[in-house]
Design a protein around this motif. Structure first.
Motif, PDB file in Angstrom:
ATOM      1  N   ALA A 128      -7.816  -4.727   0.104  1.00 40.05           N
ATOM      2  CA  ALA A 128      -6.392  -4.156  -0.086  1.00 40.05           C
ATOM      3  C   ALA A 128      -6.222  -4.347  -1.379  1.00 40.05           C
ATOM      4  O   ALA A 128      -5.447  -3.362  -1.983  1.00 40.05           O
ATOM      5  CB  ALA A 128      -5.512  -4.690   0.975  1.00 40.05           C
ATOM      6  N   THR A 133      -9.614   3.418  -4.638  1.00 42.29           N
ATOM      7  CA  THR A 133      -8.680   4.639  -3.928  1.00 42.29           C
ATOM      8  C   THR A 133      -8.731   4.165  -2.600  1.00 42.29           C
ATOM      9  O   THR A 133      -9.585   3.477  -2.015  1.00 42.29           O
ATOM     10  CB  THR A 133      -9.238   5.921  -4.508  1.00 42.29           C
ATOM     11  OG1 THR A 133     -10.634   6.167  -3.583  1.00 42.29           O
ATOM     12  CG2 THR A 133      -9.527   6.214  -5.981  1.00 42.29           C
ATOM     13  N   ASN A 134      -7.645   4.614  -2.092  1.00 44.77           N
ATOM     14  CA  ASN A 134      -7.311   4.500  -0.537  1.00 44.77           C
ATOM     15  C   ASN A 134      -8.501   4.956   0.184  1.00 44.77           C
ATOM     16  O   ASN A 134      -8.935   4.276   1.175  1.00 44.77           O
ATOM     17  CB  ASN A 134      -6.293   5.365   0.114  1.00 44.77           C
ATOM     18  CG  ASN A 134      -4.807   4.407  -0.738  1.00 44.77           C
ATOM     19  OD1 ASN A 134      -4.963   3.202  -0.813  1.00 44.77           O
ATOM     20  ND2 ASN A 134      -3.725   5.117  -0.853  1.00 44.77           N
ATOM     21  N   LYS A 137     -11.487   2.542  -0.048  1.00 42.39           N
ATOM     22  CA  LYS A 137     -10.992   1.241   0.722  1.00 42.39           C
ATOM     23  C   LYS A 137     -11.230   1.387   2.352  1.00 42.39           C
ATOM     24  O   LYS A 137     -11.806   0.739   3.002  1.00 42.39           O
ATOM     25  CB  LYS A 137      -9.432   0.789   0.640  1.00 42.39           C
ATOM     26  CG  LYS A 137      -9.042   0.301  -0.712  1.00 42.39           C
ATOM     27  CD  LYS A 137      -7.510   0.075  -0.793  1.00 42.39           C
ATOM     28  CE  LYS A 137      -7.513  -0.277  -2.445  1.00 42.39           C
ATOM     29  NZ  LYS A 137      -5.869  -0.746  -2.712  1.00 42.39           N
ATOM     30  N   ASP A 179     -15.148   3.182  -7.408  1.00 38.60           N
ATOM     31  CA  ASP A 179     -15.036   2.986  -5.974  1.00 38.60           C
ATOM     32  C   ASP A 179     -16.689   2.702  -5.732  1.00 38.60           C
ATOM     33  O   ASP A 179     -17.126   1.975  -4.739  1.00 38.60           O
ATOM     34  CB  ASP A 179     -14.755   4.355  -5.444  1.00 38.60           C
ATOM     35  CG  ASP A 179     -13.241   4.230  -5.618  1.00 38.60           C
ATOM     36  OD1 ASP A 179     -12.529   3.272  -5.620  1.00 38.60           O
ATOM     37  OD2 ASP A 179     -12.993   5.673  -5.363  1.00 38.60           O
TER      38      ASP A 179
END
Length: 243
Positions: A128, A133-134, A137, A179
């Motif tokens: 978190a 990036t989301n 994650k 990422d």
């Protein structure tokens, strides 16, 4: 009449001979297939390795196993995070591959202890709070959950599952380079660590969630920190399990 009996005897002999020959040929064929299958199985076992050349961060997992191997071969009895970390550092400075990487960040003893106490919480926090990036994650979180399901399988199956995951990460155009760096560094260490435990069948090393969480925490910074934190966290958990 005698000629007829003689003819029947000859035919019977030929029939028995042909049948025996057929059985022998079938047996030879079956034995050959079994032998070939055994050779293929043996060859597969010989060529099985944790590598994945498609992962540009594959070296992280290799270094992890190299350092871990030196540590476990020394039969050290250190039982504190500080002493284990110190010894791992002294082994690391002798690893030429690691020296070519960015310098590992100092070991945070408190964070490692918190990871030992509650690895799942620390994993969630590490993901978190990362710069990913989301979408990345979520991908890494799902991968870490999947490992819990895969780790009971044979290593060949685990290896293929991880490589398939890595391929999906590499080809994902939505993931940033950062990422991919974090995810692929983590997956490399996980892949090699599981190989060490399963294929070497080393009783002194069993992978744990904490070991993998250490890899994630460290990967957020760089590969050398991922290697260091993964090994130290895994070793302290291993010591607690064997006490």
């Amino acid at each position: 009449m005698k000629n007829l009996l003689l003819l029947l005897v000859v035919l019977a002999s030929l029939l028995v001979s042909c049948t025996s020959e057929s059985i022998d040929n079938a047996k030879i064929l079956d034995d050959g297939l079994i032998e070939n299958k055994s050779k293929k199985t043996a060859k597969l076992l010989q060529t099985l390795s944790p590598e994945n050349p498609a992962n540009e961060y594959d070296i992280a997992g290799k270094i992890h196993n190299d350092i871990l191997d030196v540590y476990l071969s020394g039969n050290y009895t250190f039982n504190t995070i500080a002493r284990i970390s110190q010894k791992v550092d002294s082994i690391s400075v002798l690893n030429n591959d690691l020296l070519n990487m960015a310098t590992s960040l100092p070991c945070n003893f408190q964070e490692i202890q918190e990871t030992v106490d509650d690895p799942q919480i620390k994993l969630e926090q590490a993901i978190a709070n990362s710069s990913m990036t989301n979408a990345a994650k979520i991908s890494l979180s799902n991968f870490m959950d999947s490992i819990l399901l895969w780790e009971t399988d044979e290593y060949a199956i685990i290896h293929q599952s991880i490589i398939s995951f890595e391929a999906s990460v590499i080809s994902n155009a939505q993931f940033s380079n950062e990422d991919k760096r974090i995810i692929l560094t983590t997956s490399s260490i996980v892949r090699y660590s599981l190989y060490y435990a399963k294929e070497r069948k080393d009783k002194d090393w069993e992978t744990s969630v904490g070991n993998r969480v250490g890899a994630v925490q460290g990967a957020v910074a760089n590969s050398s920190t991922a290697i260091n934190k993964s090994i130290v966290t895994g070793l302290i958990i291993q010591n607690l399990q064997t006490e």
